[in-house]
Every structure is written in C-alpha cells, then in structure tokens.
Design an enzyme around this catalytic site. Structure first.
Site, mmCIF file in Angstrom:
data_model
loop_
_atom_site.group_PDB
_atom_site.id
_atom_site.type_symbol
_atom_site.label_atom_id
_atom_site.label_comp_id
_atom_site.label_asym_id
_atom_site.label_seq_id
_atom_site.Cartn_x
_atom_site.Cartn_y
_atom_site.Cartn_z
ATOM 1 C CD GLU A 51 13.684 1.720 8.808
ATOM 2 O OE1 GLU A 51 14.061 3.119 9.339
ATOM 3 O OE2 GLU A 51 13.967 0.693 8.807
ATOM 4 C CE LYS A 69 -1.978 2.303 3.028
ATOM 5 N NZ LYS A 69 -2.250 3.700 2.337
ATOM 6 N N GLY A 105 21.464 9.657 2.469
ATOM 7 C CA GLY A 105 22.543 9.399 1.170
ATOM 8 C C GLY A 105 23.218 8.225 1.443
ATOM 9 C CD GLU A 133 10.680 13.660 10.723
ATOM 10 O OE1 GLU A 133 11.315 13.423 10.094
ATOM 11 O OE2 GLU A 133 9.991 13.177 11.544
ATOM 12 C CB THR A 168 18.340 10.620 6.492
ATOM 13 O OG1 THR A 168 17.945 10.864 4.499
ATOM 14 C CG2 THR A 168 18.492 9.618 6.218
ATOM 15 C CB VAL A 221 1.425 6.700 11.213
ATOM 16 C CG1 VAL A 221 0.007 6.407 10.298
ATOM 17 C CG2 VAL A 221 0.100 9.065 11.036
ATOM 18 N N GLY A 278 -4.957 0.498 4.886
ATOM 19 C CA GLY A 278 -3.972 0.231 5.754
ATOM 20 C C GLY A 278 -3.722 -0.077 7.450
ATOM 21 N N GLY A 317 6.462 5.446 8.114
ATOM 22 C CA GLY A 317 5.843 7.072 7.384
ATOM 23 C C GLY A 317 6.220 8.134 9.269
ATOM 24 C CB SER A 318 4.519 10.526 10.899
ATOM 25 O OG SER A 318 3.172 9.880 11.364
#
Length: 620
Positions: free
Chosen positions: A377, A299, A570, A508, A412, A359, A339, A355-356
C-alpha cells in the site's frame, strides 16, 4: 576556532526527528575523510536537498550536541571539538527555531517528558511510562536503541521506547511461528470470537487511544478516535468473515470425482505500517489475518512507537485472558534494520508494507528475491475532477476535507483539483475562502480541524515543493508559509497556473499543497487523471449518468478507488482498499481482501472405483 588539521564544512539537507542530516567535505591531515563522510551520509533518506537563498554560519561544540557522539573521538582536544555548519534554510524564522532546538534539545533525559505532566497523565491509562519496552512476543523486552517520541504540535518529548535488536527479532519470529501451531488449530469461528474481544477492548480505550494518536502523530482528535474506530469496525467485519471463509465446489468432468477449493492460512504475516495511520492500517491487517488463521508480527513507524506499544498492550491482554500465546500478535519496534530483516526473512510468509513508493519498491525487490508474498500500500497522487454540471455545494467541502484533512498526510489526500474552465475561477475563489476559515490549533482540541505536520522534515519538503512550483510557473493563491508558532505547522496551500504535466504536479509531496488545473474536455480530464505513476484514489463531480459509467469503465479512471460526487479520502472498511501501478496493487480491509492472507489449494477427490483421466486421455 577550528583546528588547522581538521577543517570540516557541512551543508544541511534537512532537520528531522531532532537530528541534523548533512553531507560533509572533510580535509584532514590526520583522519580518514572517507570514513567520516560515510558516517554522515548513512542517515540520509530520499528527500531532495533544500536549496538555499542565503546561508549563515553557526558554531556548535560537538560535546554540547547529542547528535554527533560518533565524532567526538576524531578531535582529541576540546578546542578541536567545534564544527562549522553551513545551514541552508528557506526562511530565517525556521533557522532561528531549528538552531534553538538543536542547542536546547540535547536529550529527552534532560527535558521534561510530557507523560510526567498532569495534563498528559491519561497516557498512563494505556500502560505507558517514561521508558517503555518495544518488543513483545508473549513477554515484554527490548535492549536496542532507545528512541524518544516527540509531539508534532510542540516538538516536546513524550516518552521513550527501547527498540528491538536483530537478536530479539530472531527470537520473536521463532516464538511467533511456534504460536501459529496453536492458533491454526483453533476453528475459524472461535478465532473470530477472539477478534471480537479485541474489538471490544479497543472500544473501551477508544478515546484515550485516539488522544495518543493525536498527540504522537499530530492528526486532530476526531481523526485519531476515528482511526481507532476503523480497527474496531474491521474487527466486527472479521467476526462475520470467520463464518464465511470458504472456496467453491466446482463441477468435475470426471464421474465419481469432486473438485473443490480449500483455503488455508499462509502462516506468519509481517506488518510494517506508516506514521500517518499508526492504528488503522495495523487493524486492517491484524483482524483479517487473525481470522484467516495467521499470526502477526508488527513493526510500526519509528516515529509513532508509543502507539504501537499501547495497541499491543490492549491486544496482548485479550490473548492472555484466553490463555493463548501472546506471540500470536508480536511486535518489534525498530528502524530499517528490522524492516529489512522482515523483507528478507523466508519465515515471513506474507509481508504487508505501507509507506512510500520508493521504499516499497525496495521492499518488493527483497521479498521477490526470495519468491515471497507481499501486499503493498504505497503512494497516491489523487485527483478530484469537477465538471461544468457539478454541484458546487458538494465540491467545495469535499475538496477542502480531502486536501486539508490530516494536514495533507493521507495516501488518499487530494493533491490535484481539476476544474472545467467554466467553473474554474468560481471554485478556486470558494475553496480559497474555505481554506482561510479552517480552524488551526492543537490537534487534541476537539474544535481543531487542522493540526501540524508530523516532522520538521515534512516542513522542509513543504517549502521545497512550493519553491519548485513557483519556478515551474505556479501562483500561490492561498497559504505557502510556515506558521509562527511552536510545532510543525504550515499553512494549507493552493497553487494555480501550473501545466498538468509539470514535474511538481506529478510528484507526491506528503504535505497540504493542492494544485489546481484547468481542463476543457472529458477525455482530457480522464487522461490527466491517469497520467501520474500512482493509481490509488480518484473522484469526479458530475450529474451526467453516462459520464459516471464511462468514468468507472475501462477507459475511465485507472485507480483502485473510483468515486463519484464524494472526496478521494474517507474510504469505508467494507470495500477493498488499495491501488494500481506505483501504488503497489495490494488490497486490504473488506470485500475479498482476505484472500491475500491465505493460500488456495485446488483439490480433486476420487470417490469411485475407477481412474478416469482428465481431457479423456487413455493411458493403458
């Protein structure tokens, strides 16, 4: 004029994806205020309310705006179909643009889709059309909500995608699990061969697919192509991995016994990806998961559905050419309903979510409630630390690339630049000068280095963050404004003078704002790096070898990515990518990340005629 029996006053929180999100205070003698209020509160996300410095009233007829269809029935006459909206914005320029957008952008069907313009005819090379089906499970389908994808560079509609219903999700899961029975029986090196073919198919489409990423997400063309290259590289990596996966044979304390580890696929891997890397993150998961013997259900982000469809078409063609079930790589475009279904579904053996942090926490709780496996992540509040002995010729381009690249929308991205007091002023001056030389323009122009933010909501978050930074003592050295051009363009911004623990510094914000902090000692800098809740990426610039090893050691950076003399962004595909604390703890891509996609069994085999027990126990 407003009907006397239905007076409605609204305050706008933000404008996102061509929709107004607002709260309502309704006073009516004939209708249920609680019910109507609920209709408006439902779409709200976790973004902070935008505080206004002025307000202006605009009257919009409901019948002229596609964003209020649910309200038309509540006012029985045309005269009563008027809403007075009190809109709060930080700038009058934004107000005029966004109100014009609301009035003019009634629906994609009434606008000229970019896909029909000669300039964008290349989109059809990816199998895309005006209307695209958003469900794939061996065959294409989709009968849910029709969503329109918009170009962030001009906010014009590109094409439409029909999302999945929950019934179609259910059908897709069933087909995926059936496909796993076929895929799991194929030897790992043979699975690696299929993944190799997927990589080759992506290579053939790398430029056109990279152009789509640039068009739909908003990142510059070279980054779009580079993102597809990441998927290709991970496929190459996975091919080699397919002949190397295995567990150790361990010495047994019992004679005539063998002790070993056996690794097996978990089964169905659900993959939920974010808008900022609509190809690469799926590629990290997909290539490794397939090699390990899993099937995948993807998704993608609701705002980049065309990329999801285009990638799936490429992968599906490879499976079809090899007479394999297409459901091995399934896809269901959708929103929070899909989701949530994936997070709660016990048939999804591993859920990878990007995602955040907000969430991600909700997803983690839903998966944990069923004792499922998750790979998270999430966010990053990344810092570059520049010491007095740093090579400033490395520092300046590193700081600019890591803070401005992808318009500050990488997990990042460098958000905090910590400078030793002896080099603070010099570095700020040089970085600010470099910021002003960044070429801003259409993201698909090869000469552009900086494109738009992905959504208008992000523009509002950018403005709100700058206002908060000012209130907390910050000084805008460079940027700080919305650009007067079509699309979601803002100036890359540098802010100095904030304390290291200012609330906005610890937040953030997914926009190109760089907070510059001044420090005195190594201990102070390391502590500031670690004091934020996220722990994704970090970097120091120094020539002191002892400091380098202290930085990488137990009292150094607490992040998953710990760099020296390179930017925070990177990352290469060969290493495990991920972070600690509120970043989620997951690892994807290289190193031994493949273990996240498999289950481990410790196996003991008795090949003797005796039955000795462990620990020398006698049971006779």
């Amino acid at each position: 004029m407003l009907a006397r029996d239905a007076l409605t006053c609204f305050k706008v929180f933000f404008y996102f994806n061509q929709k107004l999100f607002l709260t309502a205070s309704i006073h009516s003698t004939t209708h249920c205020a609680k019910c109507l209020n609920g209709r408006f509160l439902a779409p709200l996300c976790d973004g902070a309310a935008v505080q206004s410095e002025f307000s202006t009233e605009v009257v919009l007829p409901v019948s002229d705006c596609e964003f209020f269809p649910a309200l038309e029935w509540t006012w029985p006459t045309p005269m009563q179909r008027c809403l007075t909206l009190t809109l709060a914005w930080h700038s009058r320029l934004l107000l005029r643009k966004k109100i014009a957008s609301v009035r003019c952008h009634q629906s994609a069907a009434m606008s000229s889709l970019l896909i029909n313009q000669p300039k964008y005819s290349w989109l059809k090379e990816l199998g895309l059309s005006e209307d695209n089906l958003g469900v794939y499970n061996g065959s294409w389908g989709g009968s849910g909500e029709v969503v329109t994808s918009y170009c962030p560079a001009n906010n014009e509609p590109i094409a439409r995608v029909t999302q999945a219903t929950l019934a179609e999700y259910e059908e897709t899961v069933q087909k995926a699990r059936e496909a796993w029975k076929v895929w799991a029986d194929i030897p790992a090196p043979k699975r690696g061969e299929i993944v190799r073919q997927i990589g080759d198919a992506l290579r053939k489409k790398i430029k056109v697919l990279g152009s789509l990423v640039s068009l739909e997400m908003g990142k510059i063309y070279v980054e779009g192509v580079g993102e597809v290259q990441e998927y290709v590289d991970v496929c190459d990596y996975a091919v080699g991995l397919s002949r190397m996966i295995g567990g150790p044979i361990l010495p047994s304390e019992r004679p005539g016994h063998a002790l070993l580890e056996q690794w097996n696929p978990v089964g169905l891997v659900g993959i939920i990806t974010a808008f900022n890397f609509p190809v690469a993150v799926y590629g990290w998961n997909n290539a490794i998961a397939l090699t390990c013997g899993n099937v995948c259900l993807w998704k993608g982000a609701p705002t980049t559905p065309l990329t999801s469809v285009a990638v799936t078409k490429i992968v599906a063609e490879v499976l079809e050419q090899n007479n394999l079930p297409g459901a091995i790589c399934s896809m269901t475009c959708g929103g929070a309903d899909i989701g949530t279904a994936m997070a709660k579904d016990e048939r999804v053996d591993l859920l990878s979510f990007t995602g955040s942090t907000h969430v991600g926490k909700l997803v983690a709780m839903m998966v944990q409630e069923r004792f499922g496996r998750k790979l998270l992540e999430l966010g990053g509040n990344n810092a570059i630390i520049v010491f007095e002995d740093a090579d400033l010729n490395l520092v300046v381009p590193s700081a600019v690339f890591a803070s401005v690249g992808t318009a500050g929308q990488r997990c990042t991205t460098t958000r905090r630049l910590m400078l030793h007091e002896s080099v603070h002023d010099k570095v700020v001056e040089r970085v600010a000068k470099a910021y002003k030389q960044v070429r801003i323009g259409d993201p698909w122009d090869p000469s552009t280095l900086y494109g738009p933010l992905h959504t208008i909501q992000a523009v509002e978050q950018y403005l709100a963050a700058i206002e908060q930074a000012k209130q907390q003592g910050g000084t805008v050295v460079c940027g700080g404004k919305v650009m007067d051009r079509p699309g979601n363009y803002v100036e890359p911004t540098i802010i100095t003078g904030l304390p290291h623990d200012a609330p906005i510094v610890h937040t953030e914000t997914f926009v190109p704002i760089l907070y510059v902090l001044k420090f005195n000692t190594e201990e102070e800098a390391f502590a500031w790096n670690n004091e934020v809740k996220q722990g994704l990426s970090s970097s120091i610039f120094t020539k002191d070898l002892g400091r380098v090893f202290r930085w990488m050691g137990p009292k150094g950076s607490d992040c998953g990515i710990v760099n020296v003399n390179i930017p925070t962004s990177g990352a290469e595909i060969g290493g495990a990518f991920g972070g600690e604390k509120h970043t989620g703890g997951g690892r994807e891509s290289g190193s031994d990340s493949w273990k996240q996609y498999m289950r481990r069994s410790t196996c003991t085999i008795n090949y003797s005629k005796d039955l000795p027990l462990a620990q020398g126990i006698k049971f006779e």
